[in-house]
Motif scaffolding. Structure first.
Motif, PDB file in Angstrom:
ATOM      1  N   SER A  10       0.819  -1.218   0.000  1.00 24.47           N
ATOM      2  CA  SER A  10       0.000   0.000   0.000  1.00 24.47           C
ATOM      3  C   SER A  10       0.847   1.261   0.000  1.00 24.47           C
ATOM      4  N   ASP A  25       2.324   4.224  -2.235  1.00 28.83           N
ATOM      5  CA  ASP A  25       2.246   4.894  -3.517  1.00 28.83           C
ATOM      6  C   ASP A  25       3.013   6.194  -3.391  1.00 28.83           C
ATOM      7  N   GLU A  49       2.820  10.298  -8.465  1.00 24.42           N
ATOM      8  CA  GLU A  49       2.847  10.340  -9.914  1.00 24.42           C
ATOM      9  C   GLU A  49       4.020  11.202 -10.348  1.00 24.42           C
ATOM     10  N   HIS A  54       0.530  11.134 -22.405  1.00 17.85           N
ATOM     11  CA  HIS A  54      -0.926  11.295 -22.432  1.00 17.85           C
ATOM     12  C   HIS A  54      -1.297  12.765 -22.541  1.00 17.85           C
ATOM     13  N   ARG A  55      -0.620  13.564 -21.748  1.00 13.38           N
ATOM     14  CA  ARG A  55      -1.037  14.956 -21.637  1.00 13.38           C
ATOM     15  C   ARG A  55      -0.800  15.741 -22.903  1.00 13.38           C
ATOM     16  N   PHE A  81      -5.955  26.756 -21.120  1.00  9.37           N
ATOM     17  CA  PHE A  81      -5.918  26.323 -19.725  1.00  9.37           C
ATOM     18  C   PHE A  81      -5.492  24.868 -19.563  1.00  9.37           C
ATOM     19  N   ALA A 120      -2.337  22.204 -17.222  1.00  8.07           N
ATOM     20  CA  ALA A 120      -2.231  20.883 -16.584  1.00  8.07           C
ATOM     21  C   ALA A 120      -0.890  20.249 -16.929  1.00  8.07           C
ATOM     22  N   ASP A 148       1.251  -7.489 -30.668  1.00  5.97           N
ATOM     23  CA  ASP A 148      -0.150  -7.113 -30.749  1.00  5.97           C
ATOM     24  C   ASP A 148      -0.529  -6.993 -32.224  1.00  5.97           C
ATOM     25  N   GLY A 200      -3.405  -6.312 -33.246  1.00  4.57           N
ATOM     26  CA  GLY A 200      -4.629  -5.519 -33.295  1.00  4.57           C
ATOM     27  C   GLY A 200      -4.641  -4.528 -34.445  1.00  4.57           C
ATOM     28  N   PHE A 249     -14.383  19.857 -14.973  1.00  4.73           N
ATOM     29  CA  PHE A 249     -13.099  19.242 -15.310  1.00  4.73           C
ATOM     30  C   PHE A 249     -12.092  19.471 -14.200  1.00  4.73           C
ATOM     31  N   CYS A 296      -6.834  10.920 -16.910  1.00  7.13           N
ATOM     32  CA  CYS A 296      -5.511  10.568 -16.385  1.00  7.13           C
ATOM     33  C   CYS A 296      -4.737  11.819 -16.014  1.00  7.13           C
ATOM     34  N   GLY A 297      -5.182  12.942 -16.617  1.00  5.94           N
ATOM     35  CA  GLY A 297      -4.538  14.209 -16.284  1.00  5.94           C
ATOM     36  C   GLY A 297      -4.708  14.596 -14.825  1.00  5.94           C
ATOM     37  N   GLY A 346      -4.506  12.579 -12.506  1.00  4.35           N
ATOM     38  CA  GLY A 346      -3.648  11.705 -11.722  1.00  4.35           C
ATOM     39  C   GLY A 346      -4.435  10.559 -11.125  1.00  4.35           C
ATOM     40  N   HIS A 347      -3.711   9.635 -10.517  1.00  6.34           N
ATOM     41  CA  HIS A 347      -4.341   8.457  -9.939  1.00  6.34           C
ATOM     42  C   HIS A 347      -4.187   8.468  -8.432  1.00  6.34           C
ATOM     43  N   GLY A 348      -4.399   9.645  -7.906  1.00  9.48           N
ATOM     44  CA  GLY A 348      -4.182   9.827  -6.470  1.00  9.48           C
ATOM     45  C   GLY A 348      -5.120   9.006  -5.608  1.00  9.48           C
ATOM     46  N   LYS A 373      -5.764   5.966  -5.849  1.00 18.18           N
ATOM     47  CA  LYS A 373      -5.441   4.571  -6.080  1.00 18.18           C
ATOM     48  C   LYS A 373      -5.833   3.662  -4.918  1.00 18.18           C
ATOM     49  N   HIS A 374      -5.558   4.100  -3.725  1.00 17.60           N
ATOM     50  CA  HIS A 374      -5.827   3.235  -2.584  1.00 17.60           C
ATOM     51  C   HIS A 374      -7.067   3.674  -1.826  1.00 17.60           C
ATOM     52  N   LYS A 384      -6.991   2.307 -11.165  1.00 16.07           N
ATOM     53  CA  LYS A 384      -6.744   3.556 -11.889  1.00 16.07           C
ATOM     54  C   LYS A 384      -7.959   3.934 -12.730  1.00 16.07           C
ATOM     55  N   ARG A 416     -11.476  -3.089 -17.209  1.00 20.01           N
ATOM     56  CA  ARG A 416     -10.609  -4.205 -17.495  1.00 20.01           C
ATOM     57  C   ARG A 416     -11.362  -5.413 -18.031  1.00 20.01           C
ATOM     58  N   THR A 457      -9.095  -3.385 -31.850  1.00 20.54           N
ATOM     59  CA  THR A 457      -8.966  -3.834 -30.465  1.00 20.54           C
ATOM     60  C   THR A 457      -9.685  -2.876 -29.525  1.00 20.54           C
ATOM     61  N   LEU A 477      -7.021 -10.059 -25.012  1.00 20.04           N
ATOM     62  CA  LEU A 477      -5.686 -10.026 -25.599  1.00 20.04           C
ATOM     63  C   LEU A 477      -5.442 -11.248 -26.473  1.00 20.04           C
TER      64      LEU A 477
END
Ligand code: SF4
Ligand code: SF4
Ligand code: SF4
Ligand code: SF4
Lengths: 325, 338, 429
Positions: free
Chosen positions: A35, A37, A40, A64-65, A76, A80, A194, A196, B107, B144-145, B147-149, B151-152, B178, B182, B243, B285
């Motif tokens: 646990s 983390d 990021e 990604h960004r 804006f 980010a 892959d 795909g 957002f 995802c921007g 973040g994955h804060g 997570k827990h 995240k 799945r 896919t 997959l």
């Protein structure tokens, strides 16, 4: 205080690093189970493809960004991107490039390959200087591409149009972090080709080819992959901000080259550059093996916020060399 | 140990397939079938034929969902449950094309970052039967921007049920930590049926695939059932196989209670509850990726690099007589210093 | 007939050389106060070198070396004894002059004289000569012609790029292989590790010695420091190391007791240029007899001899041998390299560390490299404002009178400067 300092300076930094790396590896690769983390935007390859890793690699988010139309990128939402870079930098400045030398799981893995090779007694490989200079540039090219490709996924290129979604996270697709690190959690699902789509197929083939080369290359060449790592290039841009510094006093240097010998990254400037004070070069991973290998009193130093925490001493050098197996 | 329930429950066959059958055989007898049909949420209005899927990666300022029914006289109540389990406001509009519900998701990484449950409930009495129809949609508001804060943060990525909802379906597993979906072809999906936050035994659950394959099951004492999401997406040609294709599986549940009462002045002696929850899943997959090729490519390059290095070393030893102390010296080696 | 004449000459030269050595040693011992007890070992050793000869009699192979660049760890690893044969003896210089060109450097003449007068063909299993200056190079061939087994260790002329580094590493690797063949012993990781440690112990003590010399006012004369290093040429490493350890301990006590052999006003000199090799202590003695102090030097027969230490990363031959090679090439400030900026840097650093008031630059007449580099160093020091005395000399005693006047004048001028400096310092305080 002096005694303590002496003790520190006599320390065998390689052994310390070995254990620290194991510790960091466990956190980065198995952190999720505990646990943990870290966060990021980490300036290291704590790959999110590891299911229960302890942090997230900045490059993933970065790619990604940047998948944004230009007009949004400069408005804006570009903010980010900027904030994420800020987060990255604030992580980075603490350890500077020591993220590579002490924390990066992929770097640690390569060091283990080196250990293995040493045990077997096989000679290491070296690049000739000319070749080395050329290879060094690859990381900057990769860094450029991993920003440009996502941009062109959201903005069309003349005559070609937008790149398809299959181009997503282009660097991750060829990064050995994605294929190799999840193996430590028993997850081999990244080792596939892959089919795909064509793009995906080409990317995964490239990724697996690089993975194959990674295993063989890192066995012979110390830190084989790090020469090409765009993370290292990105870090280098911000090196001036780092709290942790590698400082050289050129007047004390005899250019003996001991530091150059010790350097896994083959950085010649560490020995031959007696002008620069802040001696960190783009390939440097701040492992401080050079400091441990320098026989000149106070010639190479490790500073944290201007305070020397480790430095080369004659006695330390002598002790370390004597203690070698 | 099974506890016997005291209430008598009449299983009532109800599904699209049966409607068709009933239309063919029974329709001539009762000229008009007034039984209300169940409905579900969709991203497209009933008029549009095309199917759309919501991305769990892209944030949107406003979330909009259409009800799949063309009925005009609905008496809808809307509910919205945010990821933290708090009730929020849901807007319901009656439009030309049908019913539209919407709510705002600004957002940013705020309290609605995560899975939001959207519900509508419709109640009406027809032929002395109270029909309680609900529909549910789970939307993941995530970028995802941000973040994955979380997570827990358990509550953020577990599926919630809402005790105000008379009848609902709750999936067991939701997103990974995240917020990425799945579920894949071939995976088992386990769902539970709840009524006002309590599990319902012996409810009838029907899953309907994209091409209308369906299967009906009865829930166990925890209100749960489990089924495999079958592959229902085929392309003749590799080029057209995506896919990223998402297949839809609509999970519906129905339950009948023999109970009399009075709903807004109309008497009934039976309650029929129905609910729905659309689910999506992607190709597995195994359908399009191969370990064998991956390991082959990796292996080839491993051997090439290995061989390359060794060959290079061997060749270096010849012309320059590079000395290698680990190897035995070659025969006929010329020595310049002799 | 011929043989007898030869024998006669040899006897004569030998006795002359022994006489000279005795003379110089007496001067060194008697003309100065407060010689440390620990120096006796070195005095004895050097006097024995000339009365009894230097060659060990324990049956081990003996390998003669010239110049500092010969990696003697390798020689120690194959269980042979390295002996540096560079000579400072005037009688041998004279003997060499008979057949060497007139403008040859004294040291080369002395070496050639030594090997022509003495019948060392059987005694040395090999003479290893790096390709440093032109005279050393040709010496190799002449010695081969005289029936000696020689080995020319190929040294690059540049050291500032990686190619030359690899070139040198290969030379050393080749040398190691040939040594193994010659001695019939294998170099293994364990024996080379032992040799490195052995030499590193010596280097460690030498560094201690070096650091003790930093104390100002000084605890030891420069002439003694030269002897300590000179003794290493011929001594066994282990006994040399322990003798130096004794000396260091003694000096440390002097430092702790704040005892010094000279006073605050004594000018401190840096000696650089052609190497003084016992018994050619002419210039150092002249300087110190005239009231100067050679605080430190930058010559290949003394401070440069054992200063640099190798560092290997992986304990295997493929890394250890190149590591040894590196430490003999990269930091070397021999004028045979071009460019040789490191020499300037080193001098500047030494001037800082040792509180130097002036530089004495000796070059043997005939040694083109030191003669020519004098100009460059001179200019560099002028820019830094450090006075330098350039002395061109050889092994003979003829020029002693003239030299001592020059040296005395130089020392006087520095004393005056120092005084005014001290005054100035006090005034500003
Ligand atoms: S350069 Fe090496 S250690 Fe640094 S992030 Fe890249 S792979 Fe890791
Ligand atoms: S694949 Fe590589 S670049 Fe991508 S997130 Fe993982 S470690 Fe970072
Ligand atoms: S080890 Fe020290 S003295 Fe030697 S080259 Fe490196 S920094 Fe200079
Ligand atoms: S320069 Fe020093 S700290 Fe940087 S990689 Fe080389 S040895 Fe490590």
């Amino acid at each position: 205080m002096n005694k303590f300092k002496k003790y520190i300076n006599n320390v065998n930094i390689s052994r310390f690093r070995f254990w620290f790396q194991i510790f960091a590896f466990i956190i980065m690769v198995y952190g999720g189970f505990l646990s943990i983390d870290i966060g990021e935007n980490l300036p290291t390859f704590s790959c999110p493809y590891i299911d229960k890793g302890g942090g997230t690699c900045f490059l993933m988010g970065l790619q990604h960004r940047f998948t944004l139309p230009i007009d949004q990128l400069i408005s804006f939402r570009g903010l980010a991107v900027l904030t994420s870079v800020l987060f990255f930098v604030s992580w980075f400045i603490f350890f500077n490039k020591a993220w590579c030398g002490y924390i990066c799981p992929l770097g640690t893995l390569q060091d283990w390959f080196t250990k293995l090779r040493q045990k077997i007694g096989i000679r290491y490989s070296n690049y000739s200087e000319a070749k080395f200079k050329k290879l060094k540039k690859i990381k900057y090219i990769l860094l450029g591409l991993l920003i440009l490709i996502p941009i062109f996924m959201a903005n069309s290129i003349p005559f070609i149009g937008k790149l398809s979604h299959d181009w997503a996270v282009p660097f991750c697709m060829i990064c050995p972090g994605r294929t190799v690190l999840p193996l430590f959690q028993g997850d081999a699902s990244q080792l596939v080709i892959d089919y795909g789509s064509k793009t995906k197929m080409i990317f995964t083939v490239l990724g697996m080819a690089i993975t194959g080369m990674f295993f063989a290359g890192a066995f012979f060449k110390k830190r084989f992959f790090c020469f090409f790592c765009p993370m290292s290039a990105l870090q280098f841009i911000f090196k001036k901000l780092g709290f942790l510094r590698l400082i050289k006093d050129g007047t004390k240097c005899t250019k003996c080259g001991d530091c150059y010998r010790a350097c896994d990254m083959g950085i010649r400037e560490i020995a031959d550059d007696i002008e620069s004070k802040d001696i960190i070069k783009d390939d440097c991973m701040m492992c401080f093996k050079c400091v441990a290998a320098c026989p000149e009193e106070k010639c190479l130093k490790v500073n944290f916020l201007g305070k020397t925490i480790y430095e080369a001493t004659e006695e330390g050098f002598y002790k370390r060399q004597k203690g070698k197996k | 140990m099974k506890k016997k329930q005291k209430k008598r429950i009449i299983a009532h066959g109800y599904s699209r397939g049966l409607i068709i059958i009933s239309v063919i055989f029974i329709a001539p007898v009762f000229a008009e079938n007034r039984e209300p049909k169940s409905f579900h949420f969709s991203l497209t209005s009933p008029a549009e034929k095309k199917q759309k899927h919501e991305s769990e990666h892209a944030a949107k300022p406003v979330r909009k969902y259409w009800l799949s029914t063309a009925e005009k006289d609905l008496n809808l109540e809307g509910y919205l449950l945010n990821p933290l389990g708090e009730e929020k406001e849901l807007k319901i509009e009656k439009k030309e094309e049908g019913w539209l519900v919407s709510f705002n998701t600004p957002f940013k990484d705020s309290e609605d970052h995560g899975a939001n449950n959207v519900y509508v409930v419709d109640k009406k009495v027809v032929d002395k039967t109270l029909y309680i129809r609900t529909a549910k949609w789970i939307t993941v508001n995530h970028s995802c921007g941000w973040g994955h804060g979380h997570k827990h943060d358990k509550i953020r990525h577990s599926a919630l049920s809402f005790e105000k909802i008379p009848f609902e379906i709750v999936p067991q597993v939701l997103w990974d930590d995240k917020f990425h979906i799945r579920t894949k072809t071939g995976d088992n999906l386990k769902v539970f049926v709840y009524s006002y936050g309590k599990p319902v035994e012996n409810a009838k659950v029907t899953v309907v695939s994209e091409k209308d394959w369906q299967k009906t099951m009865i829930t166990d004492e925890n209100g749960g059932i489990e089924f495999q999401m079958i592959r229902d997406y085929y392309e003749r040609n590799w080029e057209r196989f995506h896919t990223s294709h998402r297949s839809r599986m609509i999970v519906e549940a129905e339950y009948e209670i023999n109970e009399s009462g009075n709903y807004e002045g109309e008497l009934y002696n039976k309650i029929i509850m129905s609910t729905s929850m659309p689910w999506k899943y992607s190709p597995a997959l195994e359908d399009y990726a191969s370990y064998k090729s991956g390991l082959t490519v990796g292996g080839i390059f491993f051997i090439l690099t290995l061989g390359g290095v060794l060959l290079y070393r061997e060749r270096r030893r010849k012309p320059f007589l590079e000395l290698d102390f680990e190897k035995k010296p070659r025969k006929n080696k010329k020595n310049k210093n002799e | 007939m011929e043989k007898e004449r030869f024998e006669k000459v040899r006897k004569h030269v030998r006795s002359e050389a022994a006489l000279e050595a005795g003379d110089v040693l007496n001067k060194i011992k008697d003309n100065f106060p407060d010689n440390p007890e620990g120096m006796n070992y070195f005095y004895d050793l050097l006097s024995r070198q000339f009365s009894e000869g230097i060659l060990p009699k324990n049956g081990k192979k003996v390998i003669g070396t010239m110049c500092v660049q010969v990696p003697d760890e390798l020689i120690l690893a194959v269980d042979a004894i390295p002996i540096r044969v560079c000579s400072g003896s005037f009688p041998y210089d004279n003997a060499g002059a008979e057949f060497m060109p007139a403008k040859t450097c004294s040291m080369i003449k002395a070496i050639m004289g030594l090997f022509s007068v003495e019948n060392y063909q059987k005694k040395f299993d090999m003479l290893v000569i790096p390709t440093t200056c032109d005279q050393k190079k040709k010496t190799t061939e002449m010695l081969t012609d005289m029936g000696y087994e020689t080995y020319s260790l190929s040294l690059p002329s540049r050291k500032d790029n990686d190619n030359s580094r690899h070139y040198w590493q290969n030379s050393v690797k080749e040398f190691a292989a040939d040594l193994m063949k010659k001695t019939g012993k294998k170099i293994t990781t364990s024996n080379i590790k032992k040799a490195i440690d052995l030499k590193n112990n010596a280097r460690y003590e030498f560094r201690r010695f070096f650091n003790l010399r930093k104390k100002s006012p000084s605890v030891i004369y420069g002439k003694d420091a030269f002897l300590v290093a000179n003794a290493y040429f011929v001594d066994e490493v282990e006994s040399w190391t322990s003798a130096l350890k004794n000396l260091n301990d003694e000096l440390e006590k002097r430092v702790n007791k704040n005892f010094s052999i000279v006073n605050q006003k004594t000018p401190r000199f840096l000696f650089t240029g052609s190497p003084p090799i016992f018994p050619n202590m002419k210039i150092p003695l002249l300087v110190e007899e005239a009231g100067g102090l050679i605080a430190v030097d930058e010559v290949c027969s003394s401070s440069r001899l054992l200063y640099d230490m190798p560092a290997y990363d992986e304990g295997a031959l493929y890394d250890m041998i190149p590591a040894i090679a590196d430490c003999y090439l990269k930091p070397c400030t021999c004028p045979c390299f071009v460019p040789n900026e490191e020499r300037k840097d080193k001098l500047a650093n030494l001037i800082d560390l040792f509180n130097i008031d002036g530089v004495i630059y000796q070059s043997f007449s005939g040694c083109q490299l030191y003669e020519m580099e004098q100009k460059l160093i001179g200019n560099f020091l002028m820019e830094k404002g450090i006075p330098m005395l350039y002395i061109e000399s050889d092994y003979s005693k003829e020029d002693t009178g003239q030299l001592s006047t020059r040296i005395e004048a130089f020392i006087e001028s520095i004393k005056i400067k120092k005084k005014s400096d001290l005054k100035g310092k006090r005034a500003t305080k």
